[in-house]
Design a protein around this motif. Sequence first.
Motif, short mmCIF file in Angstrom:
data_model
loop_
_atom_site.label_atom_id
_atom_site.label_comp_id
_atom_site.label_asym_id
_atom_site.label_seq_id
_atom_site.Cartn_x
_atom_site.Cartn_y
_atom_site.Cartn_z
N ASP A 70 8.89 0.51 3.35
CA ASP A 70 10.10 0.08 3.27
C ASP A 70 9.48 1.07 1.62
O ASP A 70 8.92 0.40 0.91
N ASN A 71 11.03 0.88 0.82
CA ASN A 71 10.25 1.91 -0.69
C ASN A 71 10.33 0.06 -1.51
O ASN A 71 10.60 -0.19 -1.70
N PHE A 72 9.23 0.57 -2.60
CA PHE A 72 8.72 -0.35 -3.58
C PHE A 72 8.87 -0.02 -5.05
O PHE A 72 9.30 1.30 -5.13
N VAL A 73 8.86 -0.93 -6.20
CA VAL A 73 8.81 0.06 -6.99
C VAL A 73 8.13 -0.13 -8.01
O VAL A 73 6.76 -0.89 -8.01
N ALA A 121 1.57 10.37 3.21
CA ALA A 121 1.74 10.29 4.39
C ALA A 121 2.66 10.16 5.10
O ALA A 121 3.71 9.38 4.40
N LYS A 122 2.58 9.54 6.56
CA LYS A 122 3.40 9.19 7.48
C LYS A 122 3.16 7.94 7.88
O LYS A 122 1.85 7.23 8.89
N ALA A 123 4.18 7.04 7.59
CA ALA A 123 3.79 5.20 8.31
C ALA A 123 3.61 5.92 9.40
O ALA A 123 4.55 5.94 10.84
N VAL A 124 2.40 5.07 10.26
CA VAL A 124 2.40 5.02 11.81
C VAL A 124 1.96 3.28 12.22
O VAL A 124 1.74 2.70 13.17
N THR A 140 3.62 -2.75 3.32
CA THR A 140 3.52 -4.24 2.98
C THR A 140 2.81 -4.99 3.89
O THR A 140 3.54 -5.38 4.55
N ILE A 141 2.31 -6.10 3.64
CA ILE A 141 1.38 -6.53 4.18
C ILE A 141 1.27 -8.61 4.02
O ILE A 141 0.39 -8.19 2.87
N LYS A 142 0.95 -8.76 5.27
CA LYS A 142 1.07 -10.42 4.22
C LYS A 142 -0.04 -10.65 4.75
O LYS A 142 -0.46 -10.23 5.73
N VAL A 143 -1.43 -10.89 3.76
CA VAL A 143 -3.07 -11.08 4.35
C VAL A 143 -3.32 -12.72 4.89
O VAL A 143 -2.51 -13.76 5.05
N GLU A 144 -3.36 -12.37 6.19
CA GLU A 144 -3.90 -13.71 7.53
C GLU A 144 -5.44 -13.02 7.23
O GLU A 144 -5.69 -12.29 8.45
N GLY A 145 -6.49 -13.47 6.52
CA GLY A 145 -7.79 -13.83 7.08
C GLY A 145 -8.48 -12.75 6.39
O GLY A 145 -7.41 -11.90 5.78
N ILE A 198 1.29 -1.16 -0.30
CA ILE A 198 0.13 -0.22 -0.21
C ILE A 198 0.69 1.13 0.34
O ILE A 198 1.86 1.93 0.98
N PRO A 199 1.40 1.81 -1.36
CA PRO A 199 2.04 2.85 -0.82
C PRO A 199 1.16 3.90 -0.39
O PRO A 199 0.40 4.47 0.13
#
Length: 445
Positions: A83-86, A44-47, A97-102, A34-35
């Motif tokens: 972190d940065n992504f392309v 936005a600033k990551a929380v 980046t989030i690993k989906v769990e349910g 999610i950018p």
Amino acid sequence: MPKTFPIGGVHPSECKISRGEAIKPMPLPEVVTIPLAQHIGAPAKAVVVKGDKVVVGQLIGESGGFVSSNIHSSVSGTVTAVDNFVNAQGLRQAGVTIKVEGDEWLESIDRSTTIVRECSLEPAEIVSRIAAAGIVGMGGATFPAHVKLTPPPGKKTEVLIINGVECEPYLTADHRVMLERGEELLIGVEILAKALGVERCYVGVEKNKPDAIEHLEKLAKEFRNIEIVPLKVQYPQGGEKQLIAAVTGRQVPSGALPIEVGAVVQNVGTTLAVYEAVQKNKPLIERVVTVTGKSLAHPSNLLVRIGTPVSALIAECGGVPENTGKVIGGGPMMGRAMVNIDSPVTKGSSGVLLMSESEASRPAEGSCIKCAKCVEACPMGLEPYLLKVLAQKQRWDDCELHAAADCIECGCCSFTCPANLPLLDYIRLGKGEVMKMIRARAAKK
């Protein structure tokens, strides 16, 4: 005679091959990215940090200023990276980046299908809830919605216009929203009107969507001060200034914003998101995306969680055809070629278009024959051939003098050029340099 804007425009082949495909929920991916910048303005600033557990609707990025937007998790699971992504253009940008769990949602979000008509909130409360939900313009511009709903001192909103034009070829997401979520859409119009304090509301829809016009006209009889306005099919009528001119006859001056003529424009998807935020307490965590192309096995309109890889959408629609020459984010006129199809769907992702090699190839460039077709086609009244030459010669001051900043990047000039000149490419270059100059001057004040 149907209304339209008075200057320029073209009529490319519509190719609305997915118009009859009902909105279909996209299966959850295994991972989302999610950018933190899915909007015009400050990122936005990551929380959240790596290892955090999150649920659907949870704030993961806090607005970086007034012209900015909150970012929420579209899935439940574990944060694996901040972190940065392309991205789709091959550039690196910040994201979560989030690993989906349910699929666990915040309890405060109303997930029922019950339609809630009455809104008891005061205007300031409506704007605050829209800002908290991270809603931005979903037609592609991604301007934070709460900013449009906060006119500058001395300016008054007189008319609200909802953009249901969807003039870009191939795209049909807004068309399906109008057909399938029409009542919620019109409640969203009422909510926006209340926030702005306006009495006149219009929904502009081009006449190539007669089913949407008929459906909304029936629904609008139950709503006060909402008029459905059928419009002539003319690209780029979905541009704010063109739509305002078509619906009201008012011309937004060069360099000015719509509020200068008392107008506020919001997209159909944005308006539905406003309904969901205000009446259902649902942040902007998913949107409808058209995935289409003449060679694609199953052109579709998918309801997609923000952050889902574009490649997953293509796979859902049958995979990349063998003859694909280009994948475009958006439509063929204003969209951008994607160099990374594993990049994520964002709030501004209206469509994914797969073009064959023959469709995507550019004809050989010729010489300008001084026909002035680009001037006739320009909906902003510019001189594209001249701006192209000035940008080639890096005469940025002259680009500004000849209003390069007014270009809406619609592509009408390149579309109509018999010499196949890359007019828009050069004008984009000139416009970018002009905007840098304007920002630099503003920073010195």
